[in-house]
Design a protein around this motif. Structure first.
Motif, PDB file in Angstrom:
ATOM      1  N   TRP A  69      53.145  13.968   4.326  1.00 26.74           N
ATOM      2  CA  TRP A  69      52.040  14.603   5.049  1.00 26.74           C
ATOM      3  C   TRP A  69      52.532  15.111   6.409  1.00 26.74           C
ATOM      4  N   GLU A  72      55.112  18.072   6.169  1.00 29.67           N
ATOM      5  CA  GLU A  72      54.465  19.353   5.880  1.00 29.67           C
ATOM      6  C   GLU A  72      53.752  19.955   7.088  1.00 29.67           C
ATOM      7  N   ARG A  73      53.567  19.186   8.149  1.00 30.87           N
ATOM      8  CA  ARG A  73      52.777  19.656   9.284  1.00 30.87           C
ATOM      9  C   ARG A  73      53.505  19.653  10.625  1.00 30.87           C
ATOM     10  N   MET A  74      54.611  18.927  10.726  1.00 30.77           N
ATOM     11  CA  MET A  74      55.308  18.782  12.001  1.00 30.77           C
ATOM     12  C   MET A  74      56.808  18.917  11.772  1.00 30.77           C
ATOM     13  N   GLY A 140      44.840  13.512  11.732  1.00 29.79           N
ATOM     14  CA  GLY A 140      44.432  13.836  10.372  1.00 29.79           C
ATOM     15  C   GLY A 140      44.014  12.606   9.609  1.00 29.79           C
ATOM     16  N   TYR A 152      45.969   9.450  10.226  1.00 30.78           N
ATOM     17  CA  TYR A 152      47.298   9.765  10.741  1.00 30.78           C
ATOM     18  C   TYR A 152      47.231   9.849  12.260  1.00 30.78           C
TER      19      TYR A 152
END
Length: 159
Positions: A69, A72-74, A140, A152
């Protein structure tokens, strides 16, 4: 209390402590612990047998859905996969010392964030309060395939 890199000599008590807290962190055996430590950015223990910390960076070979997770975002983070303190040693600042050491090391290595997740179902209010006190903020939420829900969290570092 001394904090140092985990060694094979620690595996028996780390596995026992991890499994005593597997609702929060998941099951652990010798093969899994070996893979985690080998792939980790930083794996430390607080001795004598007080607690442990295992972390990863985006390039680590690790496929936990929570880690993915963040990947994919940071881009530039250290992920805390598990931090566990023995029940008899809680409230003595051990987790805080493990985290503070991680913050210092990650910042020195140029990482921008330390990230993790905390169970929201089943809830973990003590962990929520602890992470908030460290300056971690929600970024998140997710419901995992096993039915657990997580929040998160991220703490920005002074890079």
């Amino acid at each position: 209390m001394a904090i140092r890199q985990v060694s094979r000599d620690d595996f028996a008590w780390v596995i026992a402590l991890g499994n005593a807290n597997q609702v929060e962190t998941g099951p652990l055996d010798e093969d899994r612990l070996t893979r985690l430590v080998e792939a980790s950015y930083l794996s430390q223990v607080a001795e004598p047998d007080l607690g442990f910390l295992i972390t990863f960076i985006p390039t680590s070979r690790y496929d936990s859905p929570n880690f993915v997770w963040f990947v994919e975002r940071m881009d530039n983070f250290v992920y805390v996969d598990r931090i566990v303190v023995a029940a008899h040693a809680r409230g003595q600042g051990i987790a805080r010392r493990l985290y503070e050491g991680l913050f210092a090391r990650a910042e020195a290595d140029g990482y921008e964030h330390v990230v993790c997740e905390v169970n929201s179902d089943p809830p973990n209010p003590i962990s929520d309060q602890f992470h908030a006190a460290l300056g971690c903020t929600p970024v998140g939420q997710a419901t995992l395939s096993n039915g657990k829900s997580v929040t998160y969290l991220s703490r920005a570092l002074k890079v």
